[in-house]
Design a protein around this motif. Sequence first.
Motif, PDB file in Angstrom:
ATOM      1  N   UNK A  57       0.828  -1.188   0.000  1.00 16.35           N
ATOM      2  CA  UNK A  57       0.000   0.000   0.000  1.00 16.35           C
ATOM      3  C   UNK A  57       0.869   1.247   0.000  1.00 16.35           C
ATOM      4  N   UNK A  58       0.367   2.352  -0.540  1.00 13.05           N
ATOM      5  CA  UNK A  58       1.048   3.630  -0.322  1.00 13.05           C
ATOM      6  C   UNK A  58       1.078   3.948   1.167  1.00 13.05           C
ATOM      7  N   UNK A  59       2.114   4.652   1.599  1.00 10.01           N
ATOM      8  CA  UNK A  59       2.249   4.881   3.041  1.00 10.01           C
ATOM      9  C   UNK A  59       1.063   5.681   3.555  1.00 10.01           C
ATOM     10  N   UNK A  60       0.684   5.388   4.775  1.00 10.52           N
ATOM     11  CA  UNK A  60      -0.494   5.974   5.380  1.00 10.52           C
ATOM     12  C   UNK A  60      -0.098   6.698   6.659  1.00 10.52           C
ATOM     13  N   UNK A  61      -0.658   7.882   6.864  1.00 10.48           N
ATOM     14  CA  UNK A  61      -0.442   8.671   8.073  1.00 10.48           C
ATOM     15  C   UNK A  61      -1.773   8.752   8.798  1.00 10.48           C
ATOM     16  N   UNK A  62      -1.801   8.272  10.014  1.00  7.24           N
ATOM     17  CA  UNK A  62      -3.048   8.198  10.767  1.00  7.24           C
ATOM     18  C   UNK A  62      -3.646   9.588  10.945  1.00  7.24           C
ATOM     19  N   UNK A 104      12.604  -1.985  12.406  1.00  2.63           N
ATOM     20  CA  UNK A 104      11.472  -1.693  11.522  1.00  2.63           C
ATOM     21  C   UNK A 104      10.599  -0.627  12.160  1.00  2.63           C
ATOM     22  N   UNK A 105      10.313   0.420  11.414  1.00  3.78           N
ATOM     23  CA  UNK A 105       9.502   1.527  11.899  1.00  3.78           C
ATOM     24  C   UNK A 105       8.059   1.341  11.449  1.00  3.78           C
ATOM     25  N   UNK A 106       7.097   1.391  12.387  1.00  2.00           N
ATOM     26  CA  UNK A 106       5.705   1.283  11.958  1.00  2.00           C
ATOM     27  C   UNK A 106       5.176   2.567  11.355  1.00  2.00           C
ATOM     28  N   UNK A 110       9.155   5.114   7.832  1.00  2.00           N
ATOM     29  CA  UNK A 110       9.968   3.970   8.220  1.00  2.00           C
ATOM     30  C   UNK A 110      11.449   4.302   8.234  1.00  2.00           C
ATOM     31  N   UNK A 111      12.240   3.502   7.566  1.00  2.00           N
ATOM     32  CA  UNK A 111      13.688   3.707   7.497  1.00  2.00           C
ATOM     33  C   UNK A 111      14.120   4.233   6.135  1.00  2.00           C
ATOM     34  N   UNK A 112      13.202   4.862   5.397  1.00  2.00           N
ATOM     35  CA  UNK A 112      13.514   5.295   4.032  1.00  2.00           C
ATOM     36  C   UNK A 112      14.485   6.468   3.985  1.00  2.00           C
TER      37      UNK A 112
END
Length: 531
Positions: A57-62, A104-106, A110-112
């Motif tokens: 999925x594309x990254x999601x920001x709550x 791993x970053x939730x 993340x670690x990009x």
Amino acid sequence: MALEARPETQNLLTLAFGAIALTLSLAPMDAQARQARPHNQTQPSPARHLPYPDLELPFQISGGQYAPVAWSEIAGWSEDDHLAAYTTFRVSCRPIAALQKPPAEPKALGTSLRDPCRIARGLELSDGAKARAFFEEHFLPLRISRLGEGEGFVTGYYEPIVDGSRTENEVYKVPVYRRPSNLFVRGTTQASAGLPNKGQVFRKIGRRKLVPYYDRAEIEDGAIAGRGLEICYLKEQTDLLFSQIQGSARVSLDDGSTLRINYDAHNGYPYTAVGRILIERNIIPKDQMSMQRIREWMEQNPNEADELRRQNKSYVFFREVQLSDKDEAVGAQGVPLTPGRSIAVDKALHVYGTPFFIEGELPIESEQSKTPFRRLMIAQDTGSAIVGPARADLYFGAGADAGKVSGRLRHNARFVMLVPKSLDPVARGRKMPVPDERPSEKIAKLFPQTDPSKDSPKEQKNAAKAPEVTTATNTKPVPQAVTAPTAGPSQARAVQAAVAKPVPLPEPRPKLEAATVKPYPRQLRRYRHRQ
């Protein structure tokens, strides 16, 4: 006679051989016709199988929304000092690029940030144009805001400079406490350098019993006094309150030296803004609210100030840090902050080191001025009051002047988040499955869908009842409305009324346990062989 062929037999043989010859002669023509048949004939699309495939999925920001934007559409992007932003970004890249196997970053990024940080660590740039080219080459701009809103919100913070003493006396009598040993946070130890600024904090009694920690009123009344936790002493409780709100302070000691203190822990209670209480009580108008006004009111009303201060049950503990007078305060990332380039963000959503371009009209020069603020900032700090995807606290440095500027900032601004190109949400979005087309409005009205679990028992019974079977033909009767497509207007209304009945959704197949079937006993048969 047996060796001679009859005439009828000879005729049949002749016809058979002729048919075989004709079939063999037509076979190559049929093969050529199949080869000449066009391959671009429309094939029926395969039925979609549910559930949909598990794609990235594309990254999601709550709680946030974002949209791609071009660099030319960002107001003030080309006029900014990109070299200053690049220098601050490289400071954040020190701990990021040094990690060999980061956890791993939730979070969304993340670690990009590792890849652009490792490139930046090897580039000593001295030109603003090259710094701008670096950001445009390795990042993608996304306009970000809270879900349903178009703008974000910014405030300001600074490092106070207060007077203090190592020893308690008549002038300096307000203690600055370090983290107590009985303060307990799950998942951390006393050796942890800095505890989370959110979440539950307990007071450990004995080995197992945990109770909420003391609030501000209890601590000010001496709940932890006399335990050797005092780092230094200040003049007023207001100095301590503003130092706790800012998260750090420079203490000018009475012996001429300077003591630097930074946030280390808190007592677990949520932060309550005293300025909001003053606004609700109609003491200070909202448009005149600032930290300077709060300080002035507390100095003029010392008795009411004690009650107001205790409304904020949150209490911050400090640790002493080895910094000189020339060094800037250290943020939550563990790197020195840069005045005018560092921001505090919501640590639960964002990653330290992320660049944000913030654009708005802020009262920088004076309280009433609307100074254009268009600047690339780097996330290097956090705070308990900083919550949301487009929420930032701008760092302005140390001293009274920085305190005046940061104290009057409570304004809306537009946020552009710079995302590494490895997380291109547009490219990922192209791979996402598109939902099936919705039926037309006419079809939806003719075939309304119902949920069997929500239907009445009587309707479920009628829907589950099998249709009658005629005795004459042993077949199901066909409704007259369906078999008469050329009916008149009156009959058409009857057809629509007949078809418009709710069609129940299929019920889930019941789960039946496999019954254990005993095998039949093997029977041996004997056969007699007759002679």
